[in-house]
Write an enzyme that holds these catalytic residues in place. Structure first.
Site, PDB file in Angstrom:
ATOM      1  N   HIS A  41       0.806  -1.215   0.000  1.00 16.41           N
ATOM      2  CA  HIS A  41       0.000   0.000   0.000  1.00 16.41           C
ATOM      3  C   HIS A  41       0.844   1.271   0.000  1.00 16.41           C
ATOM      4  CE1 HIS A  41      -3.368  -2.638   0.673  1.00 16.41           C
ATOM      5  NE2 HIS A  41      -4.202  -1.625   0.696  1.00 16.41           N
ATOM      6  N   SER A  64      -0.139  -0.862  -6.204  1.00 16.94           N
ATOM      7  CA  SER A  64      -0.026  -2.073  -7.008  1.00 16.94           C
ATOM      8  C   SER A  64       0.738  -1.793  -8.300  1.00 16.94           C
ATOM      9  CB  SER A  64      -1.414  -2.618  -7.349  1.00 16.94           C
ATOM     10  OG  SER A  64      -2.118  -2.980  -6.183  1.00 16.94           O
ATOM     11  N   LYS A  94     -14.100  -8.400  -9.342  1.00 18.10           N
ATOM     12  CA  LYS A  94     -13.211  -9.227 -10.168  1.00 18.10           C
ATOM     13  C   LYS A  94     -12.552 -10.331  -9.347  1.00 18.10           C
ATOM     14  CE  LYS A  94     -10.015  -8.510 -13.982  1.00 18.10           C
ATOM     15  NZ  LYS A  94      -9.315  -7.489 -14.790  1.00 18.10           N
ATOM     16  N   ASP A  95     -12.116  -9.986  -8.134  1.00 17.15           N
ATOM     17  CA  ASP A  95     -11.528 -10.999  -7.252  1.00 17.15           C
ATOM     18  C   ASP A  95     -12.577 -12.017  -6.816  1.00 17.15           C
ATOM     19  OD1 ASP A  95      -9.001  -9.929  -7.340  1.00 17.15           O
ATOM     20  OD2 ASP A  95      -9.284  -8.659  -5.583  1.00 17.15           O
ATOM     21  N   GLU A 155       5.887 -34.190  -1.578  1.00 11.77           N
ATOM     22  CA  GLU A 155       4.697 -33.660  -2.217  1.00 11.77           C
ATOM     23  C   GLU A 155       5.071 -32.910  -3.492  1.00 11.77           C
ATOM     24  OE1 GLU A 155       1.877 -34.840  -1.540  1.00 11.77           O
ATOM     25  OE2 GLU A 155       0.849 -33.603  -0.062  1.00 11.77           O
TER      26      GLU A 155
END
Length: 431
Positions: free
Chosen positions: A219, A223, A247-248, A291
Protein backbone atom coordinates in the site's frame (compact mmCIF):
# COMPACT_ATOMS: atom_id res chain seq x y z
CA UNK A 1 -0.83 4.65 -0.63
CA UNK A 2 -1.01 8.43 -0.71
CA UNK A 3 -2.94 9.54 -3.78
CA UNK A 4 -4.37 13.06 -3.35
CA UNK A 5 -7.52 12.02 -5.24
CA UNK A 6 -8.26 9.04 -2.96
CA UNK A 7 -11.64 9.39 -1.33
CA UNK A 8 -11.63 10.20 2.37
CA UNK A 9 -13.59 7.99 4.72
CA UNK A 10 -16.78 9.76 5.82
CA UNK A 11 -18.89 7.54 8.13
CA UNK A 12 -22.61 8.33 7.95
CA UNK A 13 -24.08 6.13 10.65
CA UNK A 14 -23.63 7.37 14.26
CA UNK A 15 -22.27 3.98 15.36
CA UNK A 16 -19.67 4.00 12.56
CA UNK A 17 -18.66 7.55 13.47
CA UNK A 18 -18.20 6.47 17.08
CA UNK A 19 -16.16 3.42 16.00
CA UNK A 20 -14.01 5.51 13.69
CA UNK A 21 -13.27 7.96 16.51
CA UNK A 22 -12.45 5.37 19.17
CA UNK A 23 -10.99 2.55 17.06
CA UNK A 24 -10.49 3.47 13.40
CA UNK A 25 -10.91 -0.07 12.12
CA UNK A 26 -13.60 0.91 9.54
CA UNK A 27 -11.22 3.55 8.18
CA UNK A 28 -8.45 0.95 7.96
CA UNK A 29 -10.64 -1.45 5.99
CA UNK A 30 -11.91 1.38 3.75
CA UNK A 31 -8.37 2.51 2.94
CA UNK A 32 -7.09 -1.04 2.46
CA UNK A 33 -9.75 -2.65 0.27
CA UNK A 34 -12.43 0.01 -0.26
CA UNK A 35 -13.01 3.09 -2.36
CA UNK A 36 -10.20 4.79 -0.45
CA UNK A 37 -7.63 2.55 -2.14
CA UNK A 38 -7.15 3.52 -5.82
CA UNK A 39 -5.57 0.84 -8.01
CA UNK A 40 -4.45 0.85 -11.65
CA UNK A 41 -7.41 0.47 -13.98
CA UNK A 42 -5.71 -2.14 -16.21
CA UNK A 43 -5.08 -5.02 -13.80
CA UNK A 44 -5.66 -8.44 -15.39
CA UNK A 45 -6.83 -11.66 -13.76
CA UNK A 46 -3.19 -12.46 -12.95
CA UNK A 47 -3.56 -9.92 -10.14
CA UNK A 48 -6.27 -12.10 -8.56
CA UNK A 49 -3.80 -14.63 -7.23
CA UNK A 50 -2.63 -12.54 -4.29
CA UNK A 51 -6.18 -12.45 -2.94
CA UNK A 52 -6.56 -16.18 -3.65
CA UNK A 53 -3.36 -16.88 -1.72
CA UNK A 54 -4.69 -14.91 1.24
CA UNK A 55 -7.98 -16.80 1.12
CA UNK A 56 -6.32 -20.22 1.09
CA UNK A 57 -3.99 -19.21 3.93
CA UNK A 58 -6.97 -18.36 6.14
CA UNK A 59 -8.73 -21.52 4.95
CA UNK A 60 -5.71 -23.63 5.95
CA UNK A 61 -5.52 -22.01 9.38
CA UNK A 62 -9.22 -22.59 10.12
CA UNK A 63 -9.29 -26.22 8.95
CA UNK A 64 -5.94 -26.89 10.60
CA UNK A 65 -7.08 -25.62 14.00
CA UNK A 66 -10.15 -27.89 13.87
CA UNK A 67 -8.07 -30.90 12.79
CA UNK A 68 -5.60 -30.24 15.62
CA UNK A 69 -8.44 -30.77 18.11
CA UNK A 70 -8.64 -34.42 17.05
CA UNK A 71 -5.04 -35.21 16.10
CA UNK A 72 -2.65 -37.02 18.48
CA UNK A 73 1.01 -36.05 18.02
CA UNK A 74 2.37 -39.39 19.22
CA UNK A 75 4.20 -41.81 16.95
CA UNK A 76 2.29 -44.81 18.32
CA UNK A 77 -1.18 -43.41 17.58
CA UNK A 78 -0.68 -40.61 15.01
CA UNK A 79 -1.62 -42.79 12.04
CA UNK A 80 -4.65 -44.15 13.90
CA UNK A 81 -5.75 -40.63 14.86
CA UNK A 82 -5.89 -39.72 11.17
CA UNK A 83 -8.10 -42.75 10.54
CA UNK A 84 -10.20 -41.66 13.53
CA UNK A 85 -10.65 -38.22 11.95
CA UNK A 86 -11.60 -39.79 8.62
CA UNK A 87 -14.07 -42.35 10.02
CA UNK A 88 -15.43 -41.17 13.38
CA UNK A 89 -15.29 -37.34 13.53
CA UNK A 90 -18.36 -35.63 12.09
CA UNK A 91 -17.34 -34.32 8.65
CA UNK A 92 -13.76 -35.25 9.54
CA UNK A 93 -13.16 -36.74 6.09
CA UNK A 94 -14.13 -33.41 4.51
CA UNK A 95 -11.91 -31.41 6.85
CA UNK A 96 -8.93 -33.68 6.22
CA UNK A 97 -9.35 -33.72 2.42
CA UNK A 98 -10.02 -29.97 2.32
CA UNK A 99 -6.90 -29.25 4.39
CA UNK A 100 -4.64 -31.58 2.38
CA UNK A 101 -5.84 -30.31 -1.01
CA UNK A 102 -6.01 -26.75 0.31
CA UNK A 103 -2.24 -26.91 0.74
CA UNK A 104 -1.89 -27.89 -2.92
CA UNK A 105 -4.17 -25.08 -4.07
CA UNK A 106 -2.30 -22.64 -1.83
CA UNK A 107 0.94 -23.56 -3.60
CA UNK A 108 -0.70 -23.45 -7.05
CA UNK A 109 -1.90 -19.87 -6.60
CA UNK A 110 1.39 -18.81 -4.98
CA UNK A 111 3.46 -20.31 -7.82
CA UNK A 112 1.33 -18.43 -10.37
CA UNK A 113 1.65 -15.28 -8.22
CA UNK A 114 5.45 -15.66 -8.18
CA UNK A 115 5.80 -16.27 -11.92
CA UNK A 116 3.53 -13.31 -12.63
CA UNK A 117 6.04 -11.33 -10.55
CA UNK A 118 8.91 -12.72 -12.66
CA UNK A 119 7.23 -11.76 -15.94
CA UNK A 120 6.11 -8.28 -14.90
CA UNK A 121 9.26 -7.62 -12.80
CA UNK A 122 7.24 -6.91 -9.68
CA UNK A 123 10.51 -7.04 -7.73
CA UNK A 124 11.79 -3.75 -9.20
CA UNK A 125 11.92 -0.44 -7.32
CA UNK A 126 9.93 0.90 -5.58
CA UNK A 127 8.47 -2.52 -4.70
CA UNK A 128 11.58 -4.40 -3.56
CA UNK A 129 10.35 -4.82 0.00
CA UNK A 130 7.05 -6.33 -1.21
CA UNK A 131 9.04 -8.91 -3.18
CA UNK A 132 11.49 -9.68 -0.36
CA UNK A 133 8.64 -10.26 2.10
CA UNK A 134 6.97 -12.49 -0.51
CA UNK A 135 10.08 -14.68 -0.72
CA UNK A 136 10.10 -14.95 3.09
CA UNK A 137 6.46 -16.06 2.95
CA UNK A 138 7.33 -18.73 0.37
CA UNK A 139 10.18 -20.10 2.52
CA UNK A 140 7.88 -20.25 5.55
CA UNK A 141 5.27 -22.03 3.42
CA UNK A 142 7.83 -24.66 2.38
CA UNK A 143 8.81 -25.30 6.00
CA UNK A 144 5.19 -25.47 7.14
CA UNK A 145 4.17 -27.81 4.33
CA UNK A 146 7.08 -30.17 4.99
CA UNK A 147 6.23 -30.45 8.67
CA UNK A 148 2.56 -30.96 7.86
CA UNK A 149 3.40 -33.79 5.46
CA UNK A 150 5.10 -35.66 8.29
CA UNK A 151 2.06 -35.59 10.60
CA UNK A 152 -0.03 -38.43 9.02
CA UNK A 153 2.90 -40.72 9.93
CA UNK A 154 2.54 -42.88 6.84
CA UNK A 155 5.40 -44.46 4.96
CA UNK A 156 6.08 -41.44 2.77
CA UNK A 157 5.74 -39.09 5.77
CA UNK A 158 8.31 -41.03 7.77
CA UNK A 159 10.83 -41.51 4.98
CA UNK A 160 10.35 -37.98 3.72
CA UNK A 161 11.27 -36.70 7.17
CA UNK A 162 14.23 -39.08 7.24
CA UNK A 163 15.57 -37.93 3.86
CA UNK A 164 15.01 -34.19 4.27
CA UNK A 165 16.44 -33.93 7.78
CA UNK A 166 19.45 -36.03 6.73
CA UNK A 167 20.33 -33.23 4.29
CA UNK A 168 21.42 -31.10 7.23
CA UNK A 169 23.92 -33.84 8.05
CA UNK A 170 25.85 -32.75 4.94
CA UNK A 171 26.82 -29.46 6.64
CA UNK A 172 30.51 -29.70 7.60
CA UNK A 173 31.37 -30.12 11.30
CA UNK A 174 27.97 -29.22 12.79
CA UNK A 175 25.75 -31.18 10.40
CA UNK A 176 25.21 -34.31 12.48
CA UNK A 177 24.48 -32.29 15.63
CA UNK A 178 21.92 -30.16 13.74
CA UNK A 179 20.23 -33.28 12.37
CA UNK A 180 19.95 -34.83 15.84
CA UNK A 181 18.66 -31.54 17.24
CA UNK A 182 15.98 -31.28 14.55
CA UNK A 183 14.76 -34.84 15.04
CA UNK A 184 15.23 -35.00 18.79
CA UNK A 185 17.11 -38.25 18.23
CA UNK A 186 18.90 -40.28 15.59
CA UNK A 187 15.79 -41.14 13.59
CA UNK A 188 12.25 -39.75 13.19
CA UNK A 189 10.23 -40.76 16.22
CA UNK A 190 7.93 -39.37 18.89
CA UNK A 191 10.16 -36.35 19.64
CA UNK A 192 10.30 -35.47 15.92
CA UNK A 193 6.54 -35.73 15.55
CA UNK A 194 5.92 -33.46 18.54
CA UNK A 195 8.34 -30.85 17.25
CA UNK A 196 6.93 -30.88 13.75
CA UNK A 197 3.34 -30.69 15.01
CA UNK A 198 4.13 -27.71 17.24
CA UNK A 199 5.89 -25.84 14.43
CA UNK A 200 3.26 -26.77 11.85
CA UNK A 201 0.61 -25.25 14.13
CA UNK A 202 2.67 -22.12 14.88
CA UNK A 203 4.17 -21.19 11.50
CA UNK A 204 0.87 -20.39 9.69
CA UNK A 205 0.31 -17.59 12.19
CA UNK A 206 3.85 -16.35 11.52
CA UNK A 207 3.03 -16.45 7.78
CA UNK A 208 -0.13 -14.46 8.47
CA UNK A 209 1.94 -11.81 10.26
CA UNK A 210 4.38 -11.55 7.33
CA UNK A 211 1.42 -11.38 4.92
CA UNK A 212 0.14 -8.33 6.84
CA UNK A 213 3.57 -6.72 6.40
CA UNK A 214 3.49 -7.74 2.72
CA UNK A 215 0.14 -5.97 2.22
CA UNK A 216 1.30 -2.97 4.22
CA UNK A 217 4.38 -2.68 2.01
CA UNK A 218 2.13 -2.96 -1.06
CA UNK A 219 0.00 0.00 0.00
CA UNK A 220 2.99 2.34 0.14
CA UNK A 221 3.93 2.40 -3.60
CA UNK A 222 0.62 0.90 -4.75
CA UNK A 223 -0.03 -2.07 -7.01
CA UNK A 224 2.02 -2.75 -10.11
CA UNK A 225 0.22 -3.27 -13.41
CA UNK A 226 0.69 -5.09 -16.76
CA UNK A 227 2.32 -2.10 -18.47
CA UNK A 228 4.82 -1.40 -15.69
CA UNK A 229 4.01 2.31 -16.05
CA UNK A 230 3.47 4.14 -12.78
CA UNK A 231 0.18 5.86 -11.95
CA UNK A 232 0.26 9.54 -13.02
CA UNK A 233 -3.16 10.94 -12.20
CA UNK A 234 -6.70 10.08 -11.19
CA UNK A 235 -7.66 8.84 -14.67
CA UNK A 236 -5.16 5.96 -14.31
CA UNK A 237 -6.95 4.46 -11.31
CA UNK A 238 -10.28 3.10 -10.15
CA UNK A 239 -11.37 2.37 -6.55
CA UNK A 240 -10.56 -1.13 -5.38
CA UNK A 241 -14.20 -1.54 -4.37
CA UNK A 242 -16.40 -2.31 -6.22
CA UNK A 243 -14.30 -2.88 -9.34
CA UNK A 244 -11.67 -5.31 -8.08
CA UNK A 245 -13.68 -6.82 -5.26
CA UNK A 246 -16.08 -8.00 -7.99
CA UNK A 247 -13.21 -9.23 -10.17
CA UNK A 248 -11.53 -11.00 -7.25
CA UNK A 249 -14.89 -12.48 -6.24
CA UNK A 250 -15.31 -14.01 -9.70
CA UNK A 251 -11.77 -15.41 -9.60
CA UNK A 252 -12.39 -16.85 -6.14
CA UNK A 253 -15.60 -18.49 -7.35
CA UNK A 254 -13.78 -20.20 -10.22
CA UNK A 255 -10.97 -21.33 -7.90
CA UNK A 256 -13.45 -22.77 -5.37
CA UNK A 257 -15.29 -24.71 -8.09
CA UNK A 258 -12.00 -26.33 -9.16
CA UNK A 259 -10.99 -26.86 -5.54
CA UNK A 260 -14.18 -28.68 -4.55
CA UNK A 261 -14.09 -30.78 -7.71
CA UNK A 262 -10.70 -32.00 -6.46
CA UNK A 263 -11.90 -32.44 -2.86
CA UNK A 264 -15.07 -34.37 -3.69
CA UNK A 265 -14.07 -36.33 -6.78
CA UNK A 266 -10.25 -36.63 -6.71
CA UNK A 267 -9.29 -36.19 -3.04
CA UNK A 268 -6.17 -38.38 -3.22
CA UNK A 269 -5.06 -37.44 -6.73
CA UNK A 270 -2.22 -35.20 -5.55
CA UNK A 271 -1.16 -37.49 -2.69
CA UNK A 272 0.94 -40.66 -2.60
CA UNK A 273 -0.62 -44.11 -2.02
CA UNK A 274 2.27 -45.20 0.23
CA UNK A 275 1.15 -42.65 2.80
CA UNK A 276 -1.89 -44.85 3.54
CA UNK A 277 0.54 -47.43 4.94
CA UNK A 278 1.59 -46.84 8.54
CA UNK A 279 5.22 -45.71 9.00
CA UNK A 280 7.65 -48.63 9.19
CA UNK A 281 11.34 -47.80 9.83
CA UNK A 282 12.31 -51.31 8.62
CA UNK A 283 10.65 -51.02 5.20
CA UNK A 284 12.04 -48.44 2.78
CA UNK A 285 9.69 -47.43 -0.08
CA UNK A 286 10.99 -48.19 -3.56
CA UNK A 287 10.64 -44.56 -4.61
CA UNK A 288 10.77 -41.82 -1.95
CA UNK A 289 9.19 -38.64 -3.25
CA UNK A 290 7.94 -35.48 -1.48
CA UNK A 291 4.70 -33.66 -2.22
CA UNK A 292 4.43 -32.26 -5.77
CA UNK A 293 5.12 -28.65 -4.76
CA UNK A 294 8.63 -29.62 -3.62
CA UNK A 295 9.49 -31.45 -6.85
CA UNK A 296 11.52 -28.76 -8.69
CA UNK A 297 13.80 -28.21 -5.69
CA UNK A 298 14.02 -31.96 -5.04
CA UNK A 299 15.14 -32.37 -8.67
CA UNK A 300 17.85 -29.74 -8.11
CA UNK A 301 18.97 -31.60 -4.98
CA UNK A 302 19.29 -34.89 -6.87
CA UNK A 303 21.04 -33.32 -9.87
CA UNK A 304 24.39 -33.47 -8.04
CA UNK A 305 25.71 -37.03 -8.20
CA UNK A 306 29.51 -36.69 -8.03
CA UNK A 307 31.94 -34.99 -5.67
CA UNK A 308 33.80 -32.00 -7.14
CA UNK A 309 37.09 -30.76 -5.68
CA UNK A 310 36.54 -32.74 -2.48
CA UNK A 311 33.13 -31.12 -1.99
CA UNK A 312 30.59 -33.91 -1.39
CA UNK A 313 27.81 -34.17 -3.95
CA UNK A 314 25.24 -34.21 -1.14
CA UNK A 315 26.49 -30.89 0.23
CA UNK A 316 26.46 -29.30 -3.24
CA UNK A 317 22.90 -30.54 -3.77
CA UNK A 318 21.76 -29.05 -0.47
CA UNK A 319 23.46 -25.74 -1.21
CA UNK A 320 21.94 -25.62 -4.71
CA UNK A 321 18.46 -26.48 -3.44
CA UNK A 322 18.43 -23.64 -0.93
CA UNK A 323 20.20 -21.25 -3.32
CA UNK A 324 17.50 -21.85 -5.92
CA UNK A 325 15.09 -19.89 -3.71
CA UNK A 326 17.49 -17.62 -1.84
CA UNK A 327 18.76 -16.01 -5.05
CA UNK A 328 15.25 -14.62 -5.61
CA UNK A 329 16.16 -12.13 -2.87
CA UNK A 330 18.69 -10.57 -5.29
CA UNK A 331 16.44 -10.23 -8.34
CA UNK A 332 15.81 -6.48 -7.78
CA UNK A 333 19.54 -5.92 -8.33
CA UNK A 334 20.23 -8.65 -10.92
CA UNK A 335 17.67 -7.28 -13.39
CA UNK A 336 18.85 -3.77 -14.30
CA UNK A 337 16.38 -3.04 -17.10
CA UNK A 338 14.49 0.26 -16.68
CA UNK A 339 11.39 -1.41 -18.15
CA UNK A 340 9.31 -3.65 -15.90
CA UNK A 341 6.71 -5.42 -18.00
CA UNK A 342 7.69 -8.39 -20.14
CA UNK A 343 5.17 -7.11 -22.72
CA UNK A 344 7.70 -4.45 -23.74
CA UNK A 345 10.88 -6.54 -23.45
CA UNK A 346 11.09 -8.78 -26.55
CA UNK A 347 14.34 -10.58 -25.69
CA UNK A 348 13.40 -11.07 -22.04
CA UNK A 349 10.02 -12.42 -23.15
CA UNK A 350 11.65 -15.10 -25.33
CA UNK A 351 13.94 -16.29 -22.54
CA UNK A 352 11.01 -16.33 -20.12
CA UNK A 353 8.55 -18.35 -22.25
CA UNK A 354 11.08 -20.59 -24.01
CA UNK A 355 13.72 -20.81 -21.30
CA UNK A 356 12.49 -20.41 -17.73
CA UNK A 357 8.97 -21.88 -18.10
CA UNK A 358 10.08 -25.13 -19.87
CA UNK A 359 12.94 -25.45 -17.37
CA UNK A 360 10.58 -25.24 -14.39
CA UNK A 361 8.19 -27.70 -16.06
CA UNK A 362 11.08 -30.12 -16.57
CA UNK A 363 12.21 -29.73 -12.94
CA UNK A 364 8.67 -30.44 -11.74
CA UNK A 365 8.54 -33.58 -13.88
CA UNK A 366 11.99 -34.87 -12.90
CA UNK A 367 11.42 -34.17 -9.20
CA UNK A 368 8.53 -36.63 -9.16
CA UNK A 369 10.31 -39.21 -11.33
CA UNK A 370 12.57 -42.03 -10.05
CA UNK A 371 16.24 -41.19 -9.37
CA UNK A 372 17.46 -42.92 -12.53
CA UNK A 373 18.35 -42.08 -16.11
CA UNK A 374 17.30 -40.19 -18.12
CA UNK A 375 15.67 -38.18 -15.31
CA UNK A 376 18.92 -37.43 -13.49
CA UNK A 377 20.55 -36.10 -16.66
CA UNK A 378 17.47 -34.00 -17.48
CA UNK A 379 17.52 -32.63 -13.91
CA UNK A 380 21.17 -31.64 -14.35
CA UNK A 381 20.46 -29.81 -17.63
CA UNK A 382 17.43 -28.04 -16.17
CA UNK A 383 19.30 -27.11 -12.98
CA UNK A 384 22.18 -25.64 -14.98
CA UNK A 385 19.84 -23.48 -17.06
CA UNK A 386 17.80 -22.45 -14.01
CA UNK A 387 20.83 -20.86 -12.37
CA UNK A 388 22.16 -19.49 -15.67
CA UNK A 389 18.82 -17.80 -16.32
CA UNK A 390 18.82 -15.78 -13.11
CA UNK A 391 22.55 -15.22 -12.64
CA UNK A 392 23.74 -14.76 -16.25
CA UNK A 393 20.93 -14.47 -18.81
CA UNK A 394 18.74 -12.02 -16.88
CA UNK A 395 21.53 -9.48 -16.10
CA UNK A 396 22.91 -9.62 -19.66
CA UNK A 397 19.49 -9.34 -21.30
CA UNK A 398 18.60 -6.37 -19.09
CA UNK A 399 21.71 -4.56 -20.36
CA UNK A 400 21.67 -5.40 -24.09
CA UNK A 401 18.01 -5.61 -25.14
CA UNK A 402 16.17 -2.72 -26.74
CA UNK A 403 12.72 -2.40 -25.13
CA UNK A 404 9.63 -1.52 -27.14
CA UNK A 405 8.07 1.95 -26.63
CA UNK A 406 6.02 2.28 -23.46
CA UNK A 407 2.62 3.99 -23.35
CA UNK A 408 2.65 7.48 -21.85
CA UNK A 409 0.21 6.44 -19.16
CA UNK A 410 -1.95 3.56 -17.95
CA UNK A 411 -5.02 5.30 -19.37
CA UNK A 412 -3.42 5.55 -22.80
CA UNK A 413 -2.63 1.84 -22.71
CA UNK A 414 -6.31 1.12 -21.95
CA UNK A 415 -8.16 3.67 -24.10
CA UNK A 416 -5.62 4.68 -26.71
CA UNK A 417 -3.80 7.94 -27.33
CA UNK A 418 -6.87 10.01 -28.20
CA UNK A 419 -6.73 12.69 -25.50
CA UNK A 420 -10.43 13.46 -25.69
CA UNK A 421 -11.28 9.79 -25.17
CA UNK A 422 -8.85 9.63 -22.29
CA UNK A 423 -10.74 12.44 -20.60
CA UNK A 424 -14.02 10.63 -21.16
CA UNK A 425 -15.24 13.08 -23.82
CA UNK A 426 -16.48 12.38 -27.34
CA UNK A 427 -13.91 12.68 -30.12
CA UNK A 428 -16.37 14.64 -32.25
CA UNK A 429 -17.58 17.86 -30.55
CA UNK A 430 -20.84 17.60 -32.43
CA UNK A 431 -21.71 14.31 -30.70
Amino acid sequence: MSFPWAKEYQPQHPLMRYMDEKLPLPRLVYNAVGAGYPVPRNLSYFWNFGVLAGFFLVFQIVTGVVLAMHYAANSTVAFSSIEHIMRDVNWGWLLRYAHANGASFFFIVVYIHIFRGFYYSSYKAPREMIWLLGVVIFLLMMATAFMGYVLPWGQMSYWGAKVITSLFGAIPLAGEAIEVWLLGGYAPDNASLNRFFSLHFLLPFVILGVVILHIWALHIPGSSNPTGVEVKDESDTVPFHPYYTAKDGFGLGVALVLFFILVFFLPNYLGHPDNYIEANPLSTPAHIVPEWYFWPFYAILRAFTQDIFFIPAKLMGVMAMFSAILMWFFLPWLDRSPVRSGHYRPLFRKFFWFGLIPTMALLFYCGGAPAEEPYVMLSQIATAYYFLHFLVVLPIVSMVEKPEPLPNSITEAVLGSDKTMVKGEAADPAV
